[in-house]
Scaffold this active site. Sequence first.
Site, PDB file in Angstrom:
ATOM      1  N   GLY A  17      83.977 -35.936 -25.447  1.00  0.00           N
ATOM      2  CA  GLY A  17      83.757 -35.973 -25.970  1.00  0.00           C
ATOM      3  C   GLY A  17      84.917 -35.024 -27.117  1.00  0.00           C
ATOM      4  N   CYS A  18      85.111 -34.567 -28.405  1.00  0.00           N
ATOM      5  CA  CYS A  18      85.860 -34.683 -29.154  1.00  0.00           C
ATOM      6  C   CYS A  18      86.700 -33.150 -28.319  1.00  0.00           C
ATOM      7  CB  CYS A  18      85.578 -34.540 -30.642  1.00  0.00           C
ATOM      8  SG  CYS A  18      84.123 -33.535 -31.143  1.00  0.00           S
ATOM      9  N   TYR A  19      86.271 -32.647 -28.563  1.00  0.00           N
ATOM     10  CA  TYR A  19      86.481 -31.244 -28.257  1.00  0.00           C
ATOM     11  C   TYR A  19      87.148 -31.159 -26.998  1.00  0.00           C
ATOM     12  CZ  TYR A  19      84.591 -28.410 -31.615  1.00  0.00           C
ATOM     13  OH  TYR A  19      83.629 -28.201 -33.067  1.00  0.00           O
TER      14      TYR A  19
ATOM     15  N   GLN B 152      94.236 -33.019 -33.534  1.00  0.00           N
ATOM     16  CA  GLN B 152      93.625 -34.740 -33.380  1.00  0.00           C
ATOM     17  C   GLN B 152      92.836 -35.068 -34.923  1.00  0.00           C
ATOM     18  OE1 GLN B 152      91.399 -36.175 -29.615  1.00  0.00           O
ATOM     19  NE2 GLN B 152      89.597 -34.501 -30.206  1.00  0.00           N
TER      20      GLN B 152
END
Lengths: 350, 350, 350, 350
Positions: A150-152, A316
């Site tokens: 996941g991004c987080y 990011q």
Amino acid sequence: MSVISVGIVGGTGYTGVELLRILLRHPNAEVKVLTSRTENGRRVDDMFPSLRGHTDLQYSDLNLDELKKCDVVFFATPHGVAMKHAEELVAANTKVIDLAADFRLQDLAQFEKWYGLDHACPDLLKDSVYGLSELNRDKIKQANVIGNPGCYPTTVQLGLAPVLKADALVKPESIIIDAKSGVSGAGRKASLGMIYSENADNFKAYGVAGHRHHPEIVEALENISGQKGVFNEILFVPHLVPMIRGMLSTIYIDLTDAGAEADLQALYEQFYANEQFVDVMPAGSSPETRSVRGANQLRIALYKPQPKKLVILAAQDNLVKGAAGQAVQNMNLMFSFAEEAGLQGIGLLP
Amino acid sequence: MSVISVGIVGGTGYTGVELLRILLRHPNAEVKVLTSRTENGRRVDDMFPSLRGHTDLQYSDLNLDELKKCDVVFFATPHGVAMKHAEELVAANTKVIDLAADFRLQDLAQFEKWYGLDHACPDLLKDSVYGLSELNRDKIKQANVIGNPGCYPTTVQLGLAPVLKADALVKPESIIIDAKSGVSGAGRKASLGMIYSENADNFKAYGVAGHRHHPEIVEALENISGQKGVFNEILFVPHLVPMIRGMLSTIYIDLTDAGAEADLQALYEQFYANEQFVDVMPAGSSPETRSVRGANQLRIALYKPQPKKLVILAAQDNLVKGAAGQAVQNMNLMFSFAEEAGLQGIGLLP
Amino acid sequence: MSVISVGIVGGTGYTGVELLRILLRHPNAEVKVLTSRTENGRRVDDMFPSLRGHTDLQYSDLNLDELKKCDVVFFATPHGVAMKHAEELVAANTKVIDLAADFRLQDLAQFEKWYGLDHACPDLLKDSVYGLSELNRDKIKQANVIGNPGCYPTTVQLGLAPVLKADALVKPESIIIDAKSGVSGAGRKASLGMIYSENADNFKAYGVAGHRHHPEIVEALENISGQKGVFNEILFVPHLVPMIRGMLSTIYIDLTDAGAEADLQALYEQFYANEQFVDVMPAGSSPETRSVRGANQLRIALYKPQPKKLVILAAQDNLVKGAAGQAVQNMNLMFSFAEEAGLQGIGLLP
Amino acid sequence: MSVISVGIVGGTGYTGVELLRILLRHPNAEVKVLTSRTENGRRVDDMFPSLRGHTDLQYSDLNLDELKKCDVVFFATPHGVAMKHAEELVAANTKVIDLAADFRLQDLAQFEKWYGLDHACPDLLKDSVYGLSELNRDKIKQANVIGNPGCYPTTVQLGLAPVLKADALVKPESIIIDAKSGVSGAGRKASLGMIYSENADNFKAYGVAGHRHHPEIVEALENISGQKGVFNEILFVPHLVPMIRGMLSTIYIDLTDAGAEADLQALYEQFYANEQFVDVMPAGSSPETRSVRGANQLRIALYKPQPKKLVILAAQDNLVKGAAGQAVQNMNLMFSFAEEAGLQGIGLLP
């Protein structure tokens, strides 16, 4: 130079078009199949005119026989799709990279709790590898199935790995992650909560009572640190920023006496010395999300505003290092391409 | 209905024009003097066309004799201006409300450290009142000089007051304030860092190593709680959001056993039951900054994602409840007007 | 001071909540009924927290008997709703103000062509009045049914009325309207094309081949000028701006010899000398949309970059003077209230 | 593969950093010199962290001897700088590409009128070539000095060239250009008018009474069409859009009878059939600026909303095809590199 055949399942979302943006310029990959449940027969550059002049690809219905001809298939789909097809693809010698959550959590109970789904292939899940490229590089090289992070969780893991892998520098139960994301992280969906006039010139927290990335973070930090059970009480509070792309996690953590004395800046610089996609910025820096806009890059800065408190900033592009870029980085590892192949674009600033 | 004469020193910045937006529609106030160092003779609605049709005011040079004719003078100036003139104005029976920092900190050493200025009137400073309207109402009513709170400190104080005034519910040294502000908080200044293309579609932290609002927060929390010295190690990390107005502070704090057992939602609702400008939202809410855009309102929500951890969300418009609105609220208190006079506008949503 | 009872049909869209923002602070109006097809029983401030503290209203299902008790009913609904209920309401002595298109076009063929609907009450349509307040004031005062103008047409009519009502200053067939709107103009709807990541940091034209406001503009300009048939070939090209509120029309028109010699600035200033909601700015000005953000104001500036070409800039807030504000202005006229009642708020700048 | 040495004068503005973004990934170019009046000795990636990991370049003072060692020097400077040094560089066999206006206008009177400067090298100006790559390709290949076109004029020329080069299809004096630009077009300068809170959520026209790109457009259209004097009365009205990058020109033009009968869509498609950086979209399309964000691409769509009126929409990224990208395209032509070298990046959408 070898060129592999690539399939993308779910090519109408933001991670799908971002995969195309990267892969259409990739020296070792050719996208052969691009599926959509709703757009069969439509040219992809009709839906995404940014691709005009770069491809003649058309969407097709999902056809497993066509996908099996590919060397690798990316699933840029909602949760629950990849796990239905992964076994058959792997059996046909096609590697699978899932950008959704089907292969992120080894803990099946957590998966079912947070995603409301029974897992379709728990055995394959055990063999799958969690695709945080920098931390699991060796396993990724051998993997047939990748659960792309996941991004987080990507920001949290790369932000914390150096201190968690070191010995007793921090108090793991003290971790607080105050995370902020651009709106594209919520995907390309027709929903009231996502429309422009509800999000522009506005800021809010969401998911404070619980977010799907929390169990992923806990499991990942346990794996990184080798410590079970100490991360259950960490706080993770995501917020929505009126910008398209970009993610910044501000991470707070209490230091032990050893941590307070350590040269953490040096520790981080050394830890990531050979990583081209993780940038430890000089002391005093503040990573801006625009400095990674469109780039497969995560930038970190460290602060010790109090002797025993560490603040980690990790930025990011949620769609690149937080999704499609990292997925391609994993593909590069799986096929022994240069890790940076297709990923050397410079961030778009301003 | 009584009407007072008002002066505004420094009418070309965002707090200045926001004071005008409020005061030009205020039933008990008439702006008589509006000064600017650079725009003497220019109509204010030439600089700010939003005011066309609402006023014929022109900027004038700062003239103390003119200001002394006013009942109250607002300083919407850089730090260090109000303290030069406050004594003379007070001597002339003119009340002073400073929107800068000259009368915020009682600790002169901190003031000089963070603002680089010797204080011009330390005696008057002692008699001045810190203008957090809800917490210091009685003193404000008697005050001649008000130090209007900083925007961030307003969210922190109103967000924490109920638990800090209660007995031993929280561990004060554990406080972490992760704060986010729109760009207007930085004022109306020609500087590279503030231009559109440097801030739009971007997010970053700033002032992590130290921010002027930190000592103000510490001093204010000491006053609220009556506890000295326990807040020195709190963390305060501000971030810049690509929006014009709006501020959200996400505050993390460890609960004691008593705090873990307390009904904090009820505590907050009770504490602010009679406050029209502080809104304790129902459990599960998330205050959005747009819900207070242009309104003199601060909205709070509480979460206990872990049994002994409290997360407080506090949102306001930095230019209204965080600056000009609160200043007018203080004026209303000082002159015994209805506290809501001029401040009943509804937030602009969308 | 008299106070009337007001109903709002369709209170979950942006014009609905904007009507509430204005009417809840209106000295002569009390909103008694607020309907929604989907939110029956829900408090409106639960959906729009900006209203917390200002109202206890709840949504109800549309109930004509309740609406008939109101003095006036606003329809902030999709096209086609108001015309179904208007006759019954008018028969019960309740006035109707429709913010959709049901009563904008007298030409039924055009209505059916552009909106795909047979008109439900053509007789009532004939008796209805087009609610461009400044141009039709006398008729509006007598009207039972108002068709509130479209947002774009409001800028065009107010921008052109002075030269069209004068004799032979312009060549009417030469008109080109290059119009730009914020995203809120498209309403509050869950649709892919409206989500944040599709609109932020982006600009485009839309509806170039044909837009519903084109026939409304043509009919209105015919009425203003008294000239039939000369506006059929005007161009109207709308564009979408990444902002929430705001609309600017840039209007190009060829001058006759007489027009080239006329003092058009003076003509405009005189024409609108007594209008508090139309502001003719000084020569050389450029009306910014933010100067009218939240205000019931339209600002105009004129340029003659060539001796025989006139450029008219007309800016407004699409939700206020372009919709809800003008609707309330019409209500004020219909009930002989002060025309500015409830509409004196100053624009939110910055 | 040959690699040339490149100098960039003025590397702290947006066109400078955009040149670096492109050139640092260019297969045939190496940036050797990067100058700044103010940042001598500073690493460029310290100012622009997006470049971290891509270059070790430092700013240096402008030193002609160093620049003469380069094969080509880009001037990304204010107007008036390139003309001071161009002769000496050309004498040393170094080619010059000026991104400012010094070599855009052959008409010296116009240059002096609009830029307030005497031209420093009128003889060299005569030998210089106007660098609209698609229209002047052959001359560019032979040129020593290039005047890189202004951003707005690029959209206008590419938007109009096909109909202007055809015989008598349009009425040239009728041209109206309603142009819209993102804020980065104004450069990276500390000025009040450019700060975030003055531009976000706002829209306005500017330069209506006259803009520097007007004479450039007139001269360029005369050259394209071979018709002198017929473009003096065209209208050009630029507007400012709250977005970072992106430019859209909406061009209105009256058709002759021949033009009304012609298949203009086919004409345009044929005209640009071999151009990889100009995209004629299918009939009915609307080019969005985000479809070219970061890409060296201009997209065109045509409409005939009336039989004798043509509307041309032309979209580009003002910093790429409107500035740095076109400059590199010209460099590629001058050095016989593949025209697309370094310019194949796909636009960042979303």
